[in-house]
Write a protein that holds these residues in place. Sequence first.
Motif, short mmCIF file in Angstrom:
data_model
loop_
_atom_site.label_atom_id
_atom_site.label_comp_id
_atom_site.label_asym_id
_atom_site.label_seq_id
_atom_site.Cartn_x
_atom_site.Cartn_y
_atom_site.Cartn_z
N PHE A 1 -0.63 -1.39 -10.04
CA PHE A 1 0.81 -1.35 -10.30
C PHE A 1 1.08 -1.01 -11.75
O PHE A 1 1.91 -0.16 -12.06
CB PHE A 1 1.45 -2.70 -9.93
N ASN A 2 0.41 -1.68 -12.67
CA ASN A 2 0.61 -1.41 -14.10
C ASN A 2 0.25 0.03 -14.46
O ASN A 2 0.96 0.68 -15.22
CB ASN A 2 -0.20 -2.39 -14.95
N THR A 3 -0.83 0.52 -13.90
CA THR A 3 -1.26 1.90 -14.16
C THR A 3 -0.20 2.90 -13.71
O THR A 3 0.04 3.91 -14.38
CB THR A 3 -2.59 2.18 -13.44
N LEU A 4 0.46 2.62 -12.59
CA LEU A 4 1.46 3.52 -12.03
C LEU A 4 2.87 3.23 -12.55
O LEU A 4 3.83 3.90 -12.15
CB LEU A 4 1.45 3.44 -10.50
N GLY A 5 3.01 2.25 -13.42
CA GLY A 5 4.33 1.94 -13.96
C GLY A 5 5.23 1.21 -12.97
O GLY A 5 6.45 1.24 -13.11
N ARG B 1 3.30 11.10 -8.94
CA ARG B 1 2.69 11.52 -10.20
C ARG B 1 1.70 12.67 -10.01
O ARG B 1 1.19 13.22 -10.98
CB ARG B 1 1.97 10.33 -10.84
N GLY B 2 1.39 12.99 -8.77
CA GLY B 2 0.43 14.07 -8.49
C GLY B 2 -1.00 13.65 -8.74
O GLY B 2 -1.87 14.49 -8.95
N GLY C 1 0.82 -1.22 0.00
CA GLY C 1 0.00 0.00 0.00
C GLY C 1 0.84 1.26 0.00
O GLY C 1 0.53 2.24 -0.69
N ALA C 2 1.93 1.25 0.77
CA ALA C 2 2.81 2.41 0.83
C ALA C 2 3.49 2.66 -0.51
O ALA C 2 3.65 3.81 -0.93
CB ALA C 2 3.86 2.23 1.92
N ALA C 3 3.87 1.59 -1.21
CA ALA C 3 4.49 1.73 -2.53
C ALA C 3 3.51 2.34 -3.53
O ALA C 3 3.86 3.21 -4.32
CB ALA C 3 4.99 0.38 -3.04
N ILE C 4 2.27 1.90 -3.46
CA ILE C 4 1.24 2.45 -4.35
C ILE C 4 1.00 3.92 -4.03
O ILE C 4 0.97 4.77 -4.94
CB ILE C 4 -0.06 1.63 -4.24
N ALA C 5 0.85 4.24 -2.76
CA ALA C 5 0.60 5.64 -2.37
C ALA C 5 1.76 6.54 -2.77
O ALA C 5 1.54 7.66 -3.25
CB ALA C 5 0.35 5.72 -0.86
N ALA C 6 2.99 6.07 -2.60
CA ALA C 6 4.15 6.88 -2.96
C ALA C 6 4.22 7.12 -4.46
O ALA C 6 4.49 8.24 -4.90
CB ALA C 6 5.44 6.19 -2.48
N ALA C 7 3.96 6.09 -5.25
CA ALA C 7 3.99 6.25 -6.72
C ALA C 7 2.87 7.17 -7.18
O ALA C 7 3.07 8.00 -8.08
CB ALA C 7 3.88 4.88 -7.39
#
Length: 72
Positions: free
Chosen positions: A59-63, A22-23, A12-18
């Motif tokens: 994950f794919n959406t955020l690269g 990206r803003g 979850g933290a990795a997703i939130a950070a990515a």
Amino acid sequence: MHRQLDTMYSVGAAIAAARSKRGWSQQQTADRAGVSRSWLAQVELGKPAFDFRRVLLVFNTLGLRLEVNDGE
């Protein structure tokens, strides 16, 4: 940057950070990934039950990508 994703919280933290990098808002990210904003919010909080298929969509959406280290 490499991060160890060994808990639901770290995923979850990795997703939130990515997403933040990206803003993008949670709603923007959810819309792009095809998931609900409330589901994404729960994942970002590290809630223990989630659909891994949807995590991969985000994950794919955020690269982002997952890698397996086989210890060798």
